[in-house]
Design a protein around this motif. Structure first.
Motif: not given
Length: 582
Positions: A294-299
């Motif tokens: 999983v990559h947090n990556m908000p956008q």
């Protein structure tokens, strides 16, 4: 919460980064037997067990194999923040932590078996931890995207009669504004750092909680998850999935579509509020013993995706077709993905030209799959199949997929109709349309034609059984008696270098009733071109690439297109604007 969870990171980073991760002798046999057992049930070769719980029957089995040295020393869960922070759990640690979390939900949040809890969280490790904890306690989890408005959340709380709300501090203030309208709510659980009056703090409760917890013995068809899915009209509908429907139903697609094994690392970019997160970030990889990355990556940023695939040993990658389109525009041929060997997509139709560009830039094919919230994977391009770009693939067990007419009669190859799944005389265990719509008899009746559950998607099937997507029933454009699917027009326009992104919808016309209109985001090199000449050029291009009657009679150039949190184009927003319903 980060500090506490990080204290349980397993010491196996070097093992996972090594290319020599293998199983030997009985170890390989035992892990293969576990996967094959559930694949046989998924194929209906074995009977569905009366009782099943994914936490105890799958995750705990992997933990036992891991403890006995029968599974390689690699994480079951791997989360990165993008800012240097990482969290890893083995199956043993996931089991231990989730038992503690199950006690928090049961003993401190006052939840009982069958109660419902809404989780509005971004991609943080606690979402996975609490998902497993809910399974253990028999609590029905309702995931929601963090982009829900207060009105959206209030409707979901009232419709589901949820007794617990789980969220993070940045969202808590907005959520508190609507909570007085939900009399069923008993408790509020705060994830991460920060505090707020009236909210229980998960980090403190989790640290103090006991790890002794006996998993609830749930029946196979007992509710486990609820998703809210938008219909063509009215408010979102609740779709209920059972412990077995998702817990076992992804065994075939996990192994055959996603090509997963216990030594694989699976990265799916879906938002936690979207059903694809359950598909490809929980059930399919974990039933195969794979690591969930999983990559947090908000956008969504194409460069972040490419750099992550380059840096980490991700072997299987799943993202939406729109994201693949953005990646090929970014030109990922500049990067090296040393571990990547398999790519999958779903959620919307994949344009053939995007498929071709991805293969040209990476050397890898994209295996498209198709399903709905009410089902598991219905069709897919399985590993080893010949891929026909633009096709959804063929039926995945246990489904019998056909194209039917308005009366439920099966249509011959090549004929356009509704994509449907046979539910009579026997309903596949991993389809739950009747339970999901039990409070909406009109909607339930509309989902059934004769012996089939109809998906609401139009398509055709060729002689080899490959299914071809045309469009949603409500997206189909009927212009002067010609039925036009937006996907084909969008695919044609995307072949022109001026088009960076496009959405096609119907637009009112006094002569033809409705016509095709294209909303186009221009590539940077074409922004300064004369719009009138460019419109004519694109219209002529569409006439040549697809049937002339399908060309867009109206064109509007826009800066961007309305999309969901997961990157899917919201054609309905544009269509409502055209028809004065915005």
């Amino acid at each position: 919460m980060r500090t506490f969870i990080k204290s349980w990171i397993p010491r196996c980073v070097q093992t996972l980064r090594s290319p020599s991760r293998t199983f030997h002798g009985n170890n390989r046999l035992l892990t293969s037997q576990l996967i094959s057992h559930y694949e046989s049930i998924n194929r209906c070769e074995k009977e569905l067990p009366e009782y099943f719980n994914f936490a105890s029957d799958v995750l705990d089995e992997w933990a036992r194999l891991e403890k006995d040295g029968r599974r390689a020393a690699s994480p079951a869960f791997w989360w990165v923040s993008g800012e240097g922070e990482e969290v890893q759990w083995s199956f043993e640690e996931l089991a231990w932590l989730s038992r503690k979390a199950a006690n928090v939900l049961s003993e401190l949040c006052g939840l009982h078996r069958g109660d419902r809890a809404i989780a509005v969280l971004p991609r943080v490790p606690e979402w996975w931890l609490l998902s497993v904890a809910c399974m253990r306690a028999g609590i029905v989890l309702i995931p929601g995207t963090s982009q829900l408005t207060a009105k959206d959340l209030l409707y979901r709380l009232q419709a589901s009669q949820a007794k617990c709300l789980i969220s993070s501090a940045p969202l808590a203030a907005a959520l508190d504004a609507v909570l007085p309208g939900s009399p069923c709510l008993k408790s509020k659980l705060l994830v991460g750092t920060g505090s707020r009056a009236g909210w229980l703090k998960l980090p403190e409760l989790l640290e103090a909680a006991s790890a002794d917890h006996e998993c609830v013995r749930t029946r196979s068809e007992e509710p486990m998850l609820i998703y809210f899915t938008s219909g063509t009209t009215g408010f979102p509908k609740m779709v209920v999935q059972s412990h077995s429907s998702y817990g076992i139903g992804f065994a075939v697609s996990g192994r055959r579509w996603m090509n997963l094994t216990p030594s694989d690392v699976m990265w799916n970019t879906s938002d936690t509020g979207w059903v694809k997160a359950a598909w490809s970030s929980v059930f399919a990889p974990w039933i195969c013993g794979s690591c969930v990355f999983v990559h947090n990556m908000p956008q969504f940023k194409a460069e972040v995706i490419a750099e992550t695939l380059s840096r980490y040993p991700i072997s299987t990658f799943c993202t939406a077709p729109t994201a693949f389109r953005m990646l090929v525009q970014h030109d990922v041929s500049r990067y090296k993905f040393p571990s990547l060997k398999h790519c999958v997509t779903g959620g919307e139709a994949l344009n053939p030209e995007v498929w071709a560009k991805w293969k040209m830039q990476t050397g890898l094919e994209i295996h498209e799959g198709y399903g709905q919230t009410e089902t598991v994977t219905i069709c897919a391009n399985l590993k080893g199949m010949q891929i026909k770009p633009g096709s959804l693939g063929r039926a995945v067990p246990p489904y019998d997929v056909q194209i039917v007419d308005e009366h439920g009669a099966v249509l011959p190859p090549g004929a356009e109709g509704t994509i449907a799944v046979r539910v009579q005389p026997t309903r596949p265990f991993c389809s739950f349309p009747y339970v999901s719509l039990q409070d909406n008899p009109e909607k339930t009746a509309a989902c059934v034609r004769g012996d089939f559950y109809v998906t609401g998607d139009r398509g055709s099937m060729d002689e080899q059984g490959y299914v071809w997507f045309v469009g949603r029933d409500d997206d189909i454009i009927n212009s002067s008696g010609y039925r036009i699917g937006p996907f084909e027009v969008e695919s044609a326009l995307l072949q022109h270098p001026a088009v960076a992104d496009v959405a096609v919808v119907s637009s009112p016309d006094p002569l033809r009733g409705e016509v095709v209109k294209a909303f186009i985001v221009l590539a940077a090199a074409f922004v300064s071109h004369d719009p009138e000449k460019l419109t004519q050029e694109l219209q002529e291009h569409a006439k040549k690439v697809t049937a002339p009657y399908k060309y867009p009679r109206k064109v509007e150039f826009v800066q961007d297109l309305p999309k969901t949190a997961t990157g899917k184009i919201q054609r309905r927003v544009l269509k409502n604007k055209e028809w004065g319903k915005a």
